[in-house]
Design a protein around this motif. Structure first.
Motif, PDB file in Angstrom:
ATOM      1  N   LEU A 293     -20.635  -1.322 -40.278  1.00  0.00           N
ATOM      2  CA  LEU A 293     -19.178  -1.139 -40.236  1.00  0.00           C
ATOM      3  C   LEU A 293     -18.711  -0.708 -38.844  1.00  0.00           C
ATOM      4  CD1 LEU A 293     -16.695  -1.161 -42.264  1.00  0.00           C
ATOM      5  CD2 LEU A 293     -16.907   1.332 -42.243  1.00  0.00           C
ATOM      6  N   GLY A 294     -17.806  -1.484 -38.260  1.00  0.00           N
ATOM      7  CA  GLY A 294     -17.248  -1.171 -36.940  1.00  0.00           C
ATOM      8  C   GLY A 294     -18.103  -1.686 -35.794  1.00  0.00           C
ATOM      9  N   HIS A 295     -19.359  -2.028 -36.072  1.00  0.00           N
ATOM     10  CA  HIS A 295     -20.275  -2.448 -34.993  1.00  0.00           C
ATOM     11  C   HIS A 295     -20.173  -3.957 -34.743  1.00  0.00           C
ATOM     12  CE1 HIS A 295     -22.154   1.492 -34.571  1.00  0.00           C
ATOM     13  NE2 HIS A 295     -21.889   1.617 -35.868  1.00  0.00           N
ATOM     14  N   TYR A 296     -20.974  -4.435 -33.788  1.00  0.00           N
ATOM     15  CA  TYR A 296     -21.008  -5.862 -33.415  1.00  0.00           C
ATOM     16  C   TYR A 296     -19.634  -6.351 -32.949  1.00  0.00           C
ATOM     17  CZ  TYR A 296     -25.505  -5.672 -35.801  1.00  0.00           C
ATOM     18  OH  TYR A 296     -26.783  -5.344 -36.181  1.00  0.00           O
ATOM     19  N   LEU A 297     -18.856  -5.436 -32.344  1.00  0.00           N
ATOM     20  CA  LEU A 297     -17.541  -5.835 -31.821  1.00  0.00           C
ATOM     21  C   LEU A 297     -17.715  -6.888 -30.718  1.00  0.00           C
ATOM     22  CD1 LEU A 297     -14.438  -5.405 -31.276  1.00  0.00           C
ATOM     23  CD2 LEU A 297     -15.120  -3.579 -29.689  1.00  0.00           C
ATOM     24  N   THR A 298     -16.949  -7.974 -30.835  1.00  0.00           N
ATOM     25  CA  THR A 298     -16.882  -8.945 -29.742  1.00  0.00           C
ATOM     26  C   THR A 298     -15.407  -9.285 -29.496  1.00  0.00           C
ATOM     27  OG1 THR A 298     -16.940 -10.925 -31.138  1.00  0.00           O
ATOM     28  CG2 THR A 298     -19.070 -10.057 -30.407  1.00  0.00           C
ATOM     29  N   SER A 455      -7.971  -9.830 -24.673  1.00  0.00           N
ATOM     30  CA  SER A 455      -7.835 -11.090 -25.426  1.00  0.00           C
ATOM     31  C   SER A 455      -6.959 -10.925 -26.668  1.00  0.00           C
ATOM     32  CB  SER A 455      -9.212 -11.593 -25.864  1.00  0.00           C
ATOM     33  OG  SER A 455      -9.697 -10.787 -26.920  1.00  0.00           O
ATOM     34  N   LEU A 456      -6.919  -9.713 -27.228  1.00  0.00           N
ATOM     35  CA  LEU A 456      -6.251  -9.409 -28.510  1.00  0.00           C
ATOM     36  C   LEU A 456      -6.977 -10.079 -29.685  1.00  0.00           C
ATOM     37  CD1 LEU A 456      -2.549  -9.786 -27.322  1.00  0.00           C
ATOM     38  CD2 LEU A 456      -3.772  -7.646 -27.705  1.00  0.00           C
ATOM     39  N   HIS A 457      -8.145 -10.649 -29.424  1.00  0.00           N
ATOM     40  CA  HIS A 457      -8.928 -11.321 -30.473  1.00  0.00           C
ATOM     41  C   HIS A 457     -10.207 -10.522 -30.692  1.00  0.00           C
ATOM     42  CE1 HIS A 457      -6.889 -15.166 -28.720  1.00  0.00           C
ATOM     43  NE2 HIS A 457      -6.082 -14.506 -29.532  1.00  0.00           N
ATOM     44  N   TYR A 458     -10.153  -9.554 -31.587  1.00  0.00           N
ATOM     45  CA  TYR A 458     -11.283  -8.648 -31.782  1.00  0.00           C
ATOM     46  C   TYR A 458     -12.046  -9.075 -33.026  1.00  0.00           C
ATOM     47  CZ  TYR A 458      -7.837  -6.328 -28.904  1.00  0.00           C
ATOM     48  OH  TYR A 458      -6.899  -6.078 -27.946  1.00  0.00           O
ATOM     49  N   MET A 459     -13.343  -9.280 -32.841  1.00  0.00           N
ATOM     50  CA  MET A 459     -14.131  -9.875 -33.922  1.00  0.00           C
ATOM     51  C   MET A 459     -15.356  -9.018 -34.220  1.00  0.00           C
ATOM     52  SD  MET A 459     -13.747 -13.789 -32.510  1.00  0.00           S
ATOM     53  CE  MET A 459     -13.751 -13.397 -30.774  1.00  0.00           C
ATOM     54  N   GLY A 460     -15.969  -9.263 -35.374  1.00  0.00           N
ATOM     55  CA  GLY A 460     -17.305  -8.749 -35.665  1.00  0.00           C
ATOM     56  C   GLY A 460     -17.392  -7.420 -36.374  1.00  0.00           C
ATOM     57  N   THR A 461     -16.325  -6.640 -36.415  1.00  0.00           N
ATOM     58  CA  THR A 461     -16.422  -5.256 -36.899  1.00  0.00           C
ATOM     59  C   THR A 461     -16.538  -5.140 -38.420  1.00  0.00           C
ATOM     60  OG1 THR A 461     -14.030  -5.202 -36.833  1.00  0.00           O
ATOM     61  CG2 THR A 461     -15.186  -4.241 -34.937  1.00  0.00           C
ATOM     62  N   THR A 462     -16.249  -6.238 -39.121  1.00  0.00           N
ATOM     63  CA  THR A 462     -16.516  -6.279 -40.576  1.00  0.00           C
ATOM     64  C   THR A 462     -17.177  -7.628 -40.854  1.00  0.00           C
ATOM     65  OG1 THR A 462     -14.277  -7.110 -40.969  1.00  0.00           O
ATOM     66  CG2 THR A 462     -14.629  -4.749 -41.331  1.00  0.00           C
ATOM     67  N   ASP A 469     -28.713  -6.720 -44.962  1.00  0.00           N
ATOM     68  CA  ASP A 469     -29.835  -6.203 -44.168  1.00  0.00           C
ATOM     69  C   ASP A 469     -29.382  -5.242 -43.075  1.00  0.00           C
ATOM     70  OD1 ASP A 469     -28.493  -7.830 -42.443  1.00  0.00           O
ATOM     71  OD2 ASP A 469     -30.149  -9.179 -42.014  1.00  0.00           O
ATOM     72  N   GLY A 470     -28.158  -4.740 -43.198  1.00  0.00           N
ATOM     73  CA  GLY A 470     -27.669  -3.755 -42.230  1.00  0.00           C
ATOM     74  C   GLY A 470     -26.973  -4.376 -41.025  1.00  0.00           C
ATOM     75  N   THR A 471     -26.973  -5.724 -40.934  1.00  0.00           N
ATOM     76  CA  THR A 471     -26.307  -6.346 -39.780  1.00  0.00           C
ATOM     77  C   THR A 471     -24.971  -6.967 -40.169  1.00  0.00           C
ATOM     78  OG1 THR A 471     -27.355  -8.501 -40.076  1.00  0.00           O
ATOM     79  CG2 THR A 471     -28.548  -6.884 -38.727  1.00  0.00           C
ATOM     80  N   SER A 472     -24.535  -6.757 -41.403  1.00  0.00           N
ATOM     81  CA  SER A 472     -23.220  -7.272 -41.807  1.00  0.00           C
ATOM     82  C   SER A 472     -22.568  -6.294 -42.779  1.00  0.00           C
ATOM     83  CB  SER A 472     -23.351  -8.662 -42.443  1.00  0.00           C
ATOM     84  OG  SER A 472     -24.224  -8.614 -43.552  1.00  0.00           O
ATOM     85  N   VAL A 473     -21.265  -6.459 -42.948  1.00  0.00           N
ATOM     86  CA  VAL A 473     -20.482  -5.560 -43.815  1.00  0.00           C
ATOM     87  C   VAL A 473     -20.195  -6.237 -45.153  1.00  0.00           C
ATOM     88  CG1 VAL A 473     -18.179  -4.489 -44.001  1.00  0.00           C
ATOM     89  CG2 VAL A 473     -19.498  -4.279 -41.886  1.00  0.00           C
ATOM     90  N   ALA A 474     -20.132  -7.569 -45.126  1.00  0.00           N
ATOM     91  CA  ALA A 474     -19.725  -8.300 -46.339  1.00  0.00           C
ATOM     92  C   ALA A 474     -20.575  -9.559 -46.486  1.00  0.00           C
ATOM     93  CB  ALA A 474     -18.250  -8.667 -46.238  1.00  0.00           C
ATOM     94  N   ASP A 475     -20.552 -10.112 -47.675  1.00  0.00           N
ATOM     95  CA  ASP A 475     -21.371 -11.289 -47.975  1.00  0.00           C
ATOM     96  C   ASP A 475     -20.657 -12.567 -47.492  1.00  0.00           C
ATOM     97  OD1 ASP A 475     -19.495 -12.084 -49.875  1.00  0.00           O
ATOM     98  OD2 ASP A 475     -20.775 -11.734 -51.607  1.00  0.00           O
ATOM     99  N   PRO A 476     -21.227 -13.735 -47.687  1.00  0.00           N
ATOM    100  CA  PRO A 476     -20.609 -14.952 -47.140  1.00  0.00           C
ATOM    101  C   PRO A 476     -19.226 -15.266 -47.721  1.00  0.00           C
ATOM    102  CG  PRO A 476     -22.930 -15.342 -47.591  1.00  0.00           C
ATOM    103  CD  PRO A 476     -22.604 -14.007 -48.180  1.00  0.00           C
ATOM    104  N   TRP A 477     -18.824 -14.557 -48.796  1.00  0.00           N
ATOM    105  CA  TRP A 477     -17.491 -14.753 -49.373  1.00  0.00           C
ATOM    106  C   TRP A 477     -16.584 -13.555 -49.052  1.00  0.00           C
ATOM    107  CZ3 TRP A 477     -22.052 -16.338 -51.404  1.00  0.00           C
ATOM    108  CH2 TRP A 477     -22.181 -17.712 -51.615  1.00  0.00           C
ATOM    109  N   SER A 478     -16.975 -12.756 -48.065  1.00  0.00           N
ATOM    110  CA  SER A 478     -16.179 -11.610 -47.582  1.00  0.00           C
ATOM    111  C   SER A 478     -16.135 -10.440 -48.558  1.00  0.00           C
ATOM    112  CB  SER A 478     -14.749 -12.044 -47.220  1.00  0.00           C
ATOM    113  OG  SER A 478     -14.749 -13.099 -46.299  1.00  0.00           O
ATOM    114  N   ARG A 479     -17.073 -10.406 -49.552  1.00  0.00           N
ATOM    115  CA  ARG A 479     -17.126  -9.268 -50.482  1.00  0.00           C
ATOM    116  C   ARG A 479     -17.978  -8.173 -49.860  1.00  0.00           C
ATOM    117  NH1 ARG A 479     -19.119 -12.596 -55.691  1.00  0.00           N
ATOM    118  NH2 ARG A 479     -20.647 -13.194 -54.120  1.00  0.00           N
ATOM    119  N   VAL A 480     -17.411  -6.963 -49.775  1.00  0.00           N
ATOM    120  CA  VAL A 480     -18.133  -5.861 -49.133  1.00  0.00           C
ATOM    121  C   VAL A 480     -19.420  -5.594 -49.911  1.00  0.00           C
ATOM    122  CG1 VAL A 480     -18.018  -3.406 -48.532  1.00  0.00           C
ATOM    123  CG2 VAL A 480     -16.014  -4.881 -48.191  1.00  0.00           C
ATOM    124  N   TRP A 481     -20.529  -5.525 -49.166  1.00  0.00           N
ATOM    125  CA  TRP A 481     -21.816  -5.279 -49.811  1.00  0.00           C
ATOM    126  C   TRP A 481     -21.763  -3.996 -50.645  1.00  0.00           C
ATOM    127  CZ3 TRP A 481     -24.765  -9.333 -49.712  1.00  0.00           C
ATOM    128  CH2 TRP A 481     -24.900 -10.135 -48.580  1.00  0.00           C
TER     129      TRP A 481
END
Ligand code: FAD
Length: 529
Positions: A293-298, A455-462, A469-481
């Motif tokens: 959560l909040g990490h992997y900001l790009t 850029s105003l285009h902030y990605m990756g934080t969810t 496996d700890g590298t994502s916040v939600a599943d491929p359908w955007s459901r929070v793990w």
């Protein structure tokens, strides 16, 4: 589940609006209740502020969207205005900085230009409406290609995307021809110079009515449509918590910012689409804290320049009469004189960048009247390359439970760093920008890398991912793990290194999520029967 399912949506930007539209359309008895922390700033909810003709009205709508820095709005709510420190970064109109320097400000020394909008329609009331599609490794690898193409088509129709906007502009065509000559033989088929897709509805007079969340909501904000009866939008309503019981989201706790009263609103599905910083913040404040959560900001770093269009160069492809026609078209809508928008999309391996080329009447800054290019009759081109930022755990936003921000949420600190990989691509993109600019005209601004966050285009934080496996916040359908009935939406879901404007892509991901939510509600209804 109640007989008439309730869907609570946090945030009224284009992504929350896409969830609202699809769920009202696809779940026959559902009621969608949308909460927006900011005020409604246009008569039609979520309309683009760019369509407002009157400059004072436009200015007011922008100021109303600027959250802690919007003096008049905050004072009307009894909150002291934020302190703006001289010398700090200033936000783009309609937005406010995360690190605004006043009491309760977030901390973002390494991502200083990070900004947000707080109004009905979110940033989507202020955006430029560029809507390219991701390609090659920008795409999400675990969404099958044929499904992805259909999702993008649905997203395009929700946003009223025009693939060939202003294609009839002879000056625009001349700019494309000059760029095509410069980069001849270097770009793969299908990924050469082309018009930039934009979201809006062309008007008979040649101008554009720009799209905002209003067009995504469509019939939901049209009082003559029966669908509007199943949609409620509450502005100045700040969601303070997503409530969870027995591993499922049960609703939201909302504060009415006019009365300061707080209430619980039960819901069968909760969607949080509150931007790439405030979505993870709300989840954190609600005790929902997946490792990523909040990490992997790009964002895509941007290198930009402005050139004055050279009469000799463009003159090989466009005539003085073409220019007169262009000037006549721009004068139809002097409040928004955009005429031609072009681009070179991302392609691999040779062109890992997106180039955006906006033809404009004036440079975006005050040009000294004694400058030889001042008042250039052929106009100017603002151009910029978007580049990749490799996702890394250590780039991101963290939250401090012990330090409340100006809204009383755990305060944000953003950490971000460009590495050698980004610096090398930035140098290569700068070199290309010199070639692209030189092909069209005379530089009036040196190519330069914009500060992080611009850029105003902030990605990756969810971000969405294939496994928990700890590298994502939600599943491929955007459901929070690990939390049933809770979806996240917005650019934060994008897990890839993306070089282009991400809103269309985030809407495509939202369409996938909304369809999953509709299917889950249908299953629950069957089980209840
Ligand atoms: P937003 O539009 O940011 O909306 C989120 C909303 O959630 C906000 O209104 C916020 O107030 C609300 N919210 C937050 N917290 C809470 C809470 N706790 N309770 C209730 N409400 C809450 N993108 C492109 O793709 N192409 C472009 O050309 C482009 N140009 C841009 C130009 C400008 C000047 C700006 C400002 C943005 C631009 N963007 C562009 C970005 C684009 O606008 C965003 O990608 C898009 O708006 C994201 O949509 P969203 O719904 O996820 O979030």
């Amino acid at each position: 589940m109640s007989q008439h399912p309730i869907i609570a949506i946090v945030g009224s930007g284009p992504i929350g609006s896409a969830y609202a539209r699809l769920l009202v359309e696809e779940v026959p008895d559902a009621r969608v209740v949308m909460f927006e922390a900011g005020p409604q700033v246009t008569p039609v909810p979520g309309a683009s502020v760019r369509n407002i003709i009157d400059p004072d009205e436009k200015e007011r709508a922008r100021e109303m969207s600027q959250g802690p820095q919007a003096g008049a709005l905050r004072e009307s709510l009894g909150i002291p205005a934020g302190v703006v420190v001289e010398g700090m970064f200033t936000a783009r109109q309609g937005t406010h900085l995360i690190d605004f320097g006043g009491e309760g400000s977030g901390h973002a020394p390494t991502f200083a230009a990070a900004a947000a909008s707080t109004n009905v329609g979110g940033m989507g009331a202020h955006w430029t409406c560029a809507t390219p599609s991701p390609s090659f490794s920008e795409k999400i690898p675990f969404i099958p290609d044929d499904e992805w193409d259909e999702l993008l088509e649905t997203a395009k129709s929700l946003l009223h995307v025009q693939d060939a906007a202003f294609a009839d502009s002879a000056v625009g065509e001349g700019i494309r021809a000059l760029l095509a000559e410069e980069f001849a033989g270097e770009l793969p088929d299908g990924y050469g110079v082309s018009t930039l897709p934009v979201a809006g509805d062309p008007q008979p007079d040649g101008s554009m009515r720009w799209a905002g969340a209003d067009v995504v909501l469509g019939p939901l904000v049209d009082p003559s449509s029966p669908l509007s009866e199943r949609f409620e939008l509450h502005d100045l309503s700040l969601v303070r918590r997503v409530e969870v019981a027995d591993g499922r989201a049960t609703g939201v706790t909302v504060q009415d910012l006019r009365t300061h009263e707080t209430r619980f609103v039960p819901a069968d599905v909760v969607v949080v689409a509150a931007d790439a910083f405030r979505t993870p913040q709300l989840l954190w404040a609600s005790g929902i804290r997946p490792r990523a959560l909040g990490h992997y900001l790009t964002e895509h770093p941007v290198v930009i320049t402005t050139v004055a269009v050279d009469a000799d160069k463009i003159g090989r492809f466009a005539t003085e009469e073409d220019l007169d026609a262009e000037i006549a078209r721009r004068s139809v809508n002097p409040a928004d004189p955009v005429a031609a928008v072009n681009r070179i999309p991302f392609s691999e391996p040779g062109h890992p960048f997106s180039l955006q080329v906006m033809y404009a009447e004036n440079p975006p800054f005050q040009l000294d009247p004694s400058h030889p290019a001042s008042g250039n009759r052929w106009g100017y081109v603002n151009m910029g390359y978007g580049m990749r930022k490799r996702p890394r755990f250590e780039d991101g936003v963290t939250f401090d439970d012990a330090e409340p921000d100006y809204r009383g949420f755990p305060n944000m600190t953003i950490q971000y760093e460009l590495t050698d990989a980004e610096n090398a691509e930035s140098a290569a993109a700068t070199e290309r920008l010199r070639r692209a600019g030189g092909a069209i005209g005379t530089f009036i601004a040196e190519p330069r890398l914009l500060p992080n966050g611009s850029s105003l285009h902030y990605m990756g934080t969810t971000r969405i991912g294939e496994s928990d496996d700890g590298t994502s916040v939600a599943d491929p359908w955007s459901r929070v793990w690990g939390v049933g009935s809770l979806f996240v939406g917005g650019n934060g879901v994008i897990p890839t290194a993306n070089t282009m404007n991400p809103t269309l892509m985030s809407i495509a991901v939202a369409v996938r999520g909304a369809r999953k939510a509709a299917a889950e509600l249908a299953q629950l209804a069957t089980a209840a029967r």
